[in-house]
Every structure is written in C-alpha cells, then in structure tokens.
Design a protein around this motif. Sequence first.
Motif, PDB file in Angstrom:
ATOM      1  N   MET A   1      -6.752  -4.824   3.126  1.00 22.50           N
ATOM      2  CA  MET A   1      -6.660  -4.026   4.062  1.00 22.50           C
ATOM      3  C   MET A   1      -8.735  -3.252   4.493  1.00 22.50           C
ATOM      4  O   MET A   1      -8.408  -1.929   5.085  1.00 22.50           O
ATOM      5  CB  MET A   1      -7.027  -3.848   2.052  1.00 22.50           C
ATOM      6  CG  MET A   1      -5.747  -3.748   1.615  1.00 22.50           C
ATOM      7  SD  MET A   1      -4.309  -3.440   2.213  1.00 22.50           S
ATOM      8  CE  MET A   1      -4.473  -1.732   2.437  1.00 22.50           C
TER       9      MET A   1
ATOM     10  N   PRO B   1       1.096  -1.094  -0.088  1.00 22.57           N
ATOM     11  CA  PRO B   1       0.473   0.207  -0.151  1.00 22.57           C
ATOM     12  C   PRO B   1       0.857   1.370   0.268  1.00 22.57           C
ATOM     13  O   PRO B   1       1.831   1.313  -0.402  1.00 22.57           O
ATOM     14  CB  PRO B   1      -0.711  -0.342   1.597  1.00 22.57           C
ATOM     15  CG  PRO B   1      -0.956  -1.571   1.811  1.00 22.57           C
ATOM     16  CD  PRO B   1       0.420  -1.449   1.270  1.00 22.57           C
ATOM     17  N   THR B   2       0.452   1.745  -0.043  1.00 24.30           N
ATOM     18  CA  THR B   2       0.840   3.886  -0.068  1.00 24.30           C
ATOM     19  C   THR B   2       1.123   3.505   1.260  1.00 24.30           C
ATOM     20  O   THR B   2       0.848   3.284   2.280  1.00 24.30           O
ATOM     21  CB  THR B   2       0.068   4.805   0.096  1.00 24.30           C
ATOM     22  OG1 THR B   2      -0.807   4.815  -1.393  1.00 24.30           O
ATOM     23  CG2 THR B   2       0.249   6.291   0.011  1.00 24.30           C
TER      24      THR B   2
ATOM     25  N   THR C   1      -7.874  -7.368  -0.595  1.00 23.04           N
ATOM     26  CA  THR C   1      -8.696  -6.008  -0.133  1.00 23.04           C
ATOM     27  C   THR C   1      -9.027  -6.343   0.871  1.00 23.04           C
ATOM     28  O   THR C   1      -9.701  -5.956   1.862  1.00 23.04           O
ATOM     29  CB  THR C   1     -10.077  -6.054  -1.504  1.00 23.04           C
ATOM     30  OG1 THR C   1     -10.813  -6.859  -1.280  1.00 23.04           O
ATOM     31  CG2 THR C   1      -9.242  -6.107  -3.134  1.00 23.04           C
TER      32      THR C   1
ATOM     33  N   TRP D   1      -8.180  -0.853   7.224  1.00 23.02           N
ATOM     34  CA  TRP D   1      -8.235   0.538   7.119  1.00 23.02           C
ATOM     35  C   TRP D   1      -9.655   1.455   7.976  1.00 23.02           C
ATOM     36  O   TRP D   1     -11.074   1.211   7.211  1.00 23.02           O
ATOM     37  CB  TRP D   1      -9.075   1.153   5.655  1.00 23.02           C
ATOM     38  CG  TRP D   1      -7.273   1.489   5.153  1.00 23.02           C
ATOM     39  CD1 TRP D   1      -5.829   1.712   5.774  1.00 23.02           C
ATOM     40  CD2 TRP D   1      -6.628   1.143   3.758  1.00 23.02           C
ATOM     41  NE1 TRP D   1      -5.289   1.307   4.440  1.00 23.02           N
ATOM     42  CE2 TRP D   1      -5.094   0.945   3.602  1.00 23.02           C
ATOM     43  CE3 TRP D   1      -7.680   0.949   2.977  1.00 23.02           C
ATOM     44  CZ2 TRP D   1      -4.226   1.623   2.629  1.00 23.02           C
ATOM     45  CZ3 TRP D   1      -6.952   0.669   1.710  1.00 23.02           C
ATOM     46  CH2 TRP D   1      -5.420   0.879   1.246  1.00 23.02           C
TER      47      TRP D   1
ATOM     48  N   GLY E   1       1.457  -5.187   4.348  1.00 24.66           N
ATOM     49  CA  GLY E   1       0.132  -5.194   3.348  1.00 24.66           C
ATOM     50  C   GLY E   1       0.449  -6.937   3.401  1.00 24.66           C
ATOM     51  O   GLY E   1       0.811  -6.985   3.542  1.00 24.66           O
TER      52      GLY E   1
ATOM     53  N   PRO F   1       1.408   3.051  -4.106  1.00 29.00           N
ATOM     54  CA  PRO F   1       1.142   1.614  -3.957  1.00 29.00           C
ATOM     55  C   PRO F   1       1.343   0.506  -4.669  1.00 29.00           C
ATOM     56  O   PRO F   1       1.860   1.199  -6.118  1.00 29.00           O
ATOM     57  CB  PRO F   1      -0.318   1.712  -4.206  1.00 29.00           C
ATOM     58  CG  PRO F   1      -1.361   3.094  -4.822  1.00 29.00           C
ATOM     59  CD  PRO F   1       0.763   3.687  -4.841  1.00 29.00           C
TER      60      PRO F   1
ATOM     61  N   ASP G   1      -4.810   2.956  -3.776  1.00 24.37           N
ATOM     62  CA  ASP G   1      -4.239   2.631  -3.411  1.00 24.37           C
ATOM     63  C   ASP G   1      -5.760   1.234  -4.589  1.00 24.37           C
ATOM     64  O   ASP G   1      -5.316   0.216  -5.129  1.00 24.37           O
ATOM     65  CB  ASP G   1      -4.360   1.821  -2.177  1.00 24.37           C
ATOM     66  CG  ASP G   1      -2.718   2.363  -1.736  1.00 24.37           C
ATOM     67  OD1 ASP G   1      -2.387   1.859  -1.231  1.00 24.37           O
ATOM     68  OD2 ASP G   1      -3.570   3.895  -1.248  1.00 24.37           O
TER      69      ASP G   1
ATOM     70  N   ARG H   1      -0.596   5.662   4.707  1.00 28.66           N
ATOM     71  CA  ARG H   1      -2.138   4.987   4.936  1.00 28.66           C
ATOM     72  C   ARG H   1      -1.929   4.289   5.351  1.00 28.66           C
ATOM     73  O   ARG H   1      -2.816   3.541   5.941  1.00 28.66           O
ATOM     74  CB  ARG H   1      -2.628   4.763   3.456  1.00 28.66           C
ATOM     75  CG  ARG H   1      -3.887   5.292   2.955  1.00 28.66           C
ATOM     76  CD  ARG H   1      -4.874   4.859   2.054  1.00 28.66           C
ATOM     77  NE  ARG H   1      -5.586   4.895   1.617  1.00 28.66           N
ATOM     78  CZ  ARG H   1      -6.982   4.425   0.463  1.00 28.66           C
ATOM     79  NH1 ARG H   1      -6.397   4.029  -0.331  1.00 28.66           N
ATOM     80  NH2 ARG H   1      -8.178   4.584   1.220  1.00 28.66           N
TER      81      ARG H   1
END
Length: 738
Positions: free
Chosen positions: A317, A276-277, A314, A321, A304, A660, A711, A280
């Motif tokens: 993620m 990822p970034t 995903t 998040w 990640g 990303p 991302d 972030r």
Amino acid sequence: MLSAAATAAAKIKQTPVAAAISAAAAIAAICTTVATSYHRNKLEADAERRHAYMRGICQRKRAERDARRLVPFECNVDPELQALIISLPVHELVQGIQSHRFTSEQIVRTYCQRAKLCGERFNSNAEEFFHEAIEEAKEADAYFASTGQLKGPLHGIPISVKDQFDQKGADSTCGMAAKCFHPSAEDGLLVHLIRTAGGIPFVRSNVPQMLMVTETRNDIWGTALNPYNTSRVAGGSSGGEGVLLACAASPLGLGTDVGGSIRVPSNWCGIYGFKPTPQRMSTVGLTNGMSPQYGQQAILPVAGPMGRCVEDLTIIMKCWWVDALWNRDPYVPRMPFNDAIYRFAAMPKATTAQSAVPALPFVTCGPLLAATCAMTPSSLSSASSIAPSREDDEREKSPYPSMAIDVESGARSRTSSLNCGSAFGSLAAAGGFNLTDPSPRPRSSSIPHIGSSLFGGASAGMLLARPAAEVPTPLRPRKLRIGYFTTTALFESSPACARAVQEVVASLTEAGHELVFFEPPNLQDGAMTLMGLLSCDRGLEAYIRGLQGEALNDAYEPLYQGSIMSTAARTELADSAERQGMWRLAGLVRATGVKNAFEYKEYIHKAKTYKNAFVHAWQAANLDALICPTMPLPALPHLTTARLIPAHCYANLFNLLHVPAGSVPVTHVRADEQCYTSVHRDAFTDLAVEASAGTAGLPVGVQVVALPFQDELCLHVMGLIERTNGLHEHVSLTADQA
C-alpha cells in the motif's frame, strides 16, 4: 341449426380452393419448421466451431507456458538457507539483503523453484517469468553492490501478480481465450510502481474465466486446487495467489476484489489479504474481465495485496499511494499512507497547540490525515491506550510458531516462522519509546520516526514533529471499540467460522479493547441489492460478449440459467418459493434478471439508501472497526460456489459499501465441526450440509472492516488480531524439499 352450419363448413372445406389453401398452409408450416431447424442447427454448428477454435487458442497458450518450463534454471541455494528465506516476511528479507545475510538472487531462485512446483501440483500459475526474474535479481544485487543503496522497500523481492494486471511482455488473459497472445507493451501503473520500489514480478497467478466467480477455473490454465485439500476450491477470483502464498511459493502477491476476490481465497487458503477503499485506488493498468463496453460503476473493483503477514500488506500500500499514482490518475485523492494510524490507531483530537507542529511537506490532502499529522505528541498519547501483555512482549522477542503441513500424510512439523510482530517492537526501539512499558523512556533527542528506518528519512514513514525542548511522550495503541457478529439470518455460519470470531473477540477483550455486538442493518437487502446490480443484463450479455465465442465455463451455469429466465417464469418461481417458506431463494430470484434503465437506477438508489443506513447504524454504535466471518463456510467442493450465492453475503456486502476490508487466518476446522445446521429448509442448506463433510483441518479466518478511507485503521486491527490469534503456516511441497 348447428348441424346445418357444420355441414356447410364441411362443404366449404371440400372445395378445391379451400383444399389448395390448406395444402399451401401446411407446406408453409413445414418449410418454416425446416428453415428454423436448419438455422438453429447452423447456429449451433457455428458456435461449436467457434468454441473449438477458442479451445485451440487456450491449448496453444498453455503449451507455450509449459514449453518454457522445460528450460531449466538452477536453484543452487543451500536447503537451510531456503528454509530461512521462506520463513521470513518481506521486510525482514529486505533487511537480510542489506545486511549481506543473503542476496536477491538467492531469494528469487528459492521462490522460483517453489512456484514452479506449486504450479505443477496445484495449477496455481498462469505465465511464468522465472528466468527473467533471476536476471532482474542479479541486476538488483549488482546495483546494491555498486551503490550500497536499496532501490526501495521491495528491493530484490519476487512478487506474484494476478493474471489481470498489465505487465510488460505478458498477456492479461483473465482466464479468457480472446485475451491470449496480446502481450502488454508496458507495465500497467500498479505493476510499474512495484518495480519502481524494487519488486520483481516473477509469476502470474491463475484466475477464473472472466474473474466473476469464486472458483478459479478456466480452459487455459486449468482448475486451481486448494493445497489443504485438493477436492476443494482455492477461492477466486484471486485463487492462484491464494495457493502460491499458502505454499510459501511467493512472499507477496497482487490481487483484485469486486465481490470478495481477495478475501475469500485468503480465508480458504489460510493467508492474509486486504481490499482497500476502491476510491483510494486506481484501476489504470487493470484489464476488464468482461466486455470492454461493460461500464458498470455501482460496484467498484479494487486492487489489493495478499501476503503472509499484515506488515507485508502495508508495504504494497505504501508503494502504491505515492505521487506517481496520483499524477497518472488524478481521480484518486492524494492520501499518503498514514503510519500513525496504522501503528497506533492515532486519531485526531481537538488541540490548541497545533501551531507548535510544523506541517509535513508531503501531506497533500485528506481531512483525517491532515488532522492526524497536525497533532502534538501529547495529544496523541492522551487517547485511551493499553500496554501489550507480557505474552505479547514475548511474541515480539521470538518468532511466531509456524506449521509446515504435509498434505499427503497430514503430518505437521514445527518450523521457524514469519516474525511479523517484531516490527512493532523494532518500531518502538527506533522511535525512542517502549510499547511494553507505560512510562516514558526517551532514548534520543531527535525526532522519532514512525515506521521502518530502513530506507531513511520521510520516505520510510511519517514524522511526528515536536518542539526541541519537549520531552518525547510515548505513543501507545489506543483502546478501540470494535463491533462483531458471528452469523446472519440470511446464511448462518458453520461452527468453525463462528468460533473463529468468538476466539478473536475473547483475545481482543482480554487485551483491553471494547467488543460489542453489531449486526449490519437489513443485511439481506444489501446482499440482494448487490446481486441485482451485477445481474442486470439478460443472458449475462456482458460476459458472453467478452468471451467472443468461447464457451461459458460450467462454473457460471447456475448464474446463466437464472439470467435467461423470463419475467413470468421468474415471478412464478419466486411466488412458489415464498409459499414453501424458501424466502432466500425467492429474494434471489426477484433481485436477479434483466432490468431496464429505470429499474437499474432504482437499484442504484437502493444501494445509496443502504449505505446511509449502514453508516448511521455504525455511527450510532460508535465503532472503530467491525469483525465478522469472511465466509460462513470453509473451502467448498469444486463446482458448488455458484450454487451457494447467498453464502457470499459476508464478503460482498462490503463491496457494495465500498469500504476497506481484510481477512486474517486464525484457526482450522476441528473434527467435531464438520457439520452445518440452519433454520432454512432449501437447496442452499442441503448443499451447505453436504459441503461441510470432510472439512477438518481447513483454515478459517475472520474479516475486519472499517469505514471508507480508514484503510490504515483496518490494517491496524488486522495486526492486532494477527498478534493474538493469527496463523503463520505453509503447506508442504513434496515434503517441503523444494
């Protein structure tokens, strides 16, 4: 006159005083030599004693792990059910638990057995928590039986964890003796979020000593072997994760990346990985692989996911998040996962109808995210779009073909596979529209969900609100403008790595996307800037201090020798290399080495300048994403990665840029591609030629890159490639009788 002077000098030397002075000087010189030699020998003896002591710690730690392996656990799962379990992606495993198709305990027992076999055979594992994971699985099943509810999107799913993440009861060794026998009292933030989502950490994966090379080797857990060819490396620093996932010994794993550490093992082991970034993500709960005082911030590490399909990446993620992460680490911007961008590459467009769409209460910040959430359905569908082909439609209806590879015989057998593409089709059905049909087909007057409805409500994904009287308009993936390059002047790609990109370009072009050639500006400048920033301390001081007396792993030897070179010797070597036309070596020698504070700041400025030039070129080309090789060579032989530093420019350039990036497996090296050619005549080329022999059958992937904080768009393009070119296979464990 000269002879008279010589005679006078001889007489002076013969005087008793002069003789005494000469004798004293000789004795002093002898004493100094003896003292220096004694001191050197004492230091060497002390260092060897310290090395032996640290080796003993490593042996004790490994013996502790091996002793736990002797405590048996039963895998009383039917072999056919095991085969089904390892063939399904995580989101379908959770659906299977909810539909009573199988239990969490059956899933965990299956993967524990496979992880144990994988660790014994390929040295993929650090600490193992199989018994604890089985008990947690029983608790998850009991919770579901009593409440009828799932704990979260990872309910009852075993998760492998890189030996860097803090986890309750586990050492985060980072492959270092000094970090053994210091277990964490609590889960680190990222592991805690996985548990909160229902995940069950069950095995910790092997890493390189100090995490800073792409070969997974240390004195605690040994050398991780590539399951496709054990004479090759698995990559690093998340190499153990790559091996576990390649053998279907874990359904989903956690890695980190500071110079390609997720993407390189993903590429070399034939799996999916996403970086990822960095801004972030939080690093709270990640153990530093070097000295605790090493405050390097120019190249940011980032955690990640690594998995067997993009859809599963995903899930991780989305679990990370969330408010719990942002509340614990306020330096991370509050940007929830944007499913509209991930599913359809939806981007904000100017609209005067935004007032018709109510604001979403869980959206907290981020201009791109906020603008996207404010779009009406009509403004979303106005973007250029394409309908998937009939072939894509068939892929969604049936599982992906998969290859189970027996590494002893080389035989490959067709098996049922990860059906990750079906997520797109089920998503469309749940939302009341058909991705394969360009005409609107409303099936419900309710607000469509974007994302799985498995967990209900807004937690499953974002809601696109619309006026009640408005007829729903289908959302379709928009046409993208994607840049690509197959090779660079700094280090040319091998035939298979270049072909992988070419095949993806052809597939995406056929699907209706616009593919344009794009090469990052002055790639060598970016690569050398990164090397200069990461090698600014003399003698790898940050590394040596972190080892606390442990011997430096032989994988670091080329880096160490380069770091202790004097300025004069460095200049002479660089000049000599330039005179012989070896400008890659010259550039590397000049960039690396000790730097004072001013010189380090100069390199910080170089990094900022390069970022600006890269973004300017990207925007001038009007790109949505970029596709290129992850590495220019397939998996390398052991103890060669540190001698091929320039080859890593494809991966670590994007660590310098803090963007990303992900890796998608797409093909294998063909028999006629076991070769390498280059215009350069230097040791790097010679080693690449040697390493390319015997690479037939090794997996090769492509890398996908997007701009910072985009991302979801990066994952969207990874998903496009997976559907057209992606591999879904695993290496056999004992003829796959796990």
